[in-house]
Design an enzyme around this catalytic site. Structure first.
Site, mmCIF file in Angstrom:
data_model
loop_
_atom_site.group_PDB
_atom_site.id
_atom_site.type_symbol
_atom_site.label_atom_id
_atom_site.label_comp_id
_atom_site.label_asym_id
_atom_site.label_seq_id
_atom_site.Cartn_x
_atom_site.Cartn_y
_atom_site.Cartn_z
ATOM 1 N NE ARG A 1 -5.330 -0.053 -2.729
ATOM 2 C CZ ARG A 1 -5.395 -0.568 -1.889
ATOM 3 N NH1 ARG A 1 -5.346 -0.904 -0.663
ATOM 4 N NH2 ARG A 1 -3.804 -0.886 -2.450
ATOM 5 N NE ARG B 1 -1.485 -2.882 -5.752
ATOM 6 C CZ ARG B 1 -2.660 -3.134 -5.366
ATOM 7 N NH1 ARG B 1 -3.965 -2.696 -6.183
ATOM 8 N NH2 ARG B 1 -3.505 -4.172 -4.526
ATOM 9 N NE ARG C 1 4.838 -7.897 3.416
ATOM 10 C CZ ARG C 1 3.224 -7.636 3.251
ATOM 11 N NH1 ARG C 1 3.217 -8.463 4.395
ATOM 12 N NH2 ARG C 1 2.868 -5.834 3.090
ATOM 13 N NE ARG D 1 -9.425 -3.221 -3.219
ATOM 14 C CZ ARG D 1 -8.565 -2.979 -2.490
ATOM 15 N NH1 ARG D 1 -8.716 -4.194 -1.678
ATOM 16 N NH2 ARG D 1 -7.786 -3.092 -3.123
ATOM 17 C CE LYS E 1 -2.657 -12.010 1.828
ATOM 18 N NZ LYS E 1 -2.304 -11.379 2.483
HETATM 19 P P1 AMP Z 1 -0.533 -5.224 3.716
HETATM 20 O O1 AMP Z 1 -1.672 -4.607 4.430
HETATM 21 O O2 AMP Z 1 0.210 -7.038 3.918
HETATM 22 O O3 AMP Z 1 -0.152 -5.615 2.316
HETATM 23 O O4 AMP Z 1 0.621 -4.377 4.759
HETATM 24 C C1 AMP Z 1 0.824 -3.472 4.525
HETATM 25 C C2 AMP Z 1 2.506 -2.689 4.621
HETATM 26 O O5 AMP Z 1 2.454 -2.766 5.806
HETATM 27 C C3 AMP Z 1 3.283 -3.471 3.286
HETATM 28 O O6 AMP Z 1 3.393 -2.408 2.619
HETATM 29 C C4 AMP Z 1 4.463 -3.101 4.564
HETATM 30 O O7 AMP Z 1 4.885 -0.983 4.745
HETATM 31 C C5 AMP Z 1 4.839 -2.657 5.829
HETATM 32 N N1 AMP Z 1 4.437 -4.360 6.517
HETATM 33 C C6 AMP Z 1 3.683 -5.345 6.548
HETATM 34 N N2 AMP Z 1 3.776 -6.722 6.989
HETATM 35 C C7 AMP Z 1 4.699 -6.368 6.636
HETATM 36 C C8 AMP Z 1 6.577 -7.557 7.284
HETATM 37 N N3 AMP Z 1 6.013 -8.306 7.177
HETATM 38 N N4 AMP Z 1 7.565 -6.542 7.035
HETATM 39 C C9 AMP Z 1 7.855 -5.608 6.410
HETATM 40 N N5 AMP Z 1 6.741 -5.191 6.479
HETATM 41 C C10 AMP Z 1 5.253 -5.133 6.696
#
Ligand code: AMP
Length: 218
Positions: free
Chosen positions: A156, A167, A89, A123, A14
């Site tokens: 990681r 996940r 989300r 990775r 993505k």
């Molecule tokens: P990501 O990089 O998109 O996996 O986001 C990493 C972390 O950021 C997530 O695990 C959440 O803690 C927070 N986060 C990102 N986007 C959102 C969202 N739309 N709503 C709430 N928390 C978010």
């Protein structure tokens, strides 16, 4: 001007596709996860508030997330669209978004689980500068040493098959209702499939652009 949302499992590519679409289309990428990580790194007041949630993989409360989203959308120059990555989300977030912007299409990346598992479990990341490598197709020149800064590479803890499977499950459970929400609203979908490990990112990006052209959005 086109406003898009991209959905794809962890490891679906993505982030890579989003940054390539950004250079091809007149839009800005708004990735809430990146924004939160940036705030935490800079230790801004909001960064300190969201740190615990992000570090534990929990959703940041809606009122903070929505405020941050509004701020970033407001910064986009007139005439430019956006590509949302990581938002919405939840259905509540999708409804809140409906009040502030019109979404022209949803980009849905469909990547087989085994490809995600292969990609993520091979990775490696530089401890020093964060550069990302892949032991299958993006190997460092020297074993486990970063080409860019000479730092050590690491894997990681959540990039191992059992955790990756979990996940993917969490992602699917979270995303299915959102896909349904946009389908019911009649928002058009552009689906891009990746069924081979060696499919180059350009191929997927072209497929997405063709889909958008078909919809006369670009
Ligand atoms: P990501 O990089 O998109 O996996 O986001 C990493 C972390 O950021 C997530 O695990 C959440 O803690 C927070 N986060 C990102 N986007 C959102 C969202 N739309 N709503 C709430 N928390 C978010």
């Amino acid at each position: 001007m086109v406003n898009l949302i991209i959905f794809g499992a962890p490891g679906s590519g993505k982030g890579t596709y989003a940054s390539r679409l950004l250079s091809r289309l007149n839009l800005e990428v708004v990735a809430t996860g990146d924004i939160f990580r940036g705030m935490i790194k800079e230790e801004t007041p909001l960064g300190l508030k969201v740190k615990e949630y992000v570090e534990n993989g929990l959703l940041v409360p809606d009122e903070i997330t929505l405020e941050v989203l509004k701020q970033y959308l407001a910064k986009i120059p007139k005439g430019k669209g956006f590509l949302l990555d990581g938002y919405p989300r939840t259905i509540e977030q999708a409804k809140a978004l409906d009040k502030i912007a019109k979404i022209d299409a949803v980009i849905h990346l469909i990547v087989s689980d085994w490809i995600i598992i292969e990609r993520l479990s091979s990775r490696r990341i530089c401890k020093n500068c964060g550069a990302i490598y892949n032991m299958l197709y993006l190997k460092p020149k020297r074993d486990m040493i970063c080409d860019k800064c000479g730092g050590p590479l690491y894997q990681r803890e959540d990039d191992v098959p059992e955790v990756i499977k979990r996940r993917i499950e969490v992602y699917e459970k979270q995303t299915q209702p959102l896909l349904e929400y946009y389908r019911e609203k009649g928002v058009p979908f552009v689906e891009a499939k990746c069924e081979k490990l060696e499919t180059p990112p350009e191929t997927v990006v072209e497929e997405i652009i063709k889909g958008l052209e078909k919809l006369k959005l670009v």
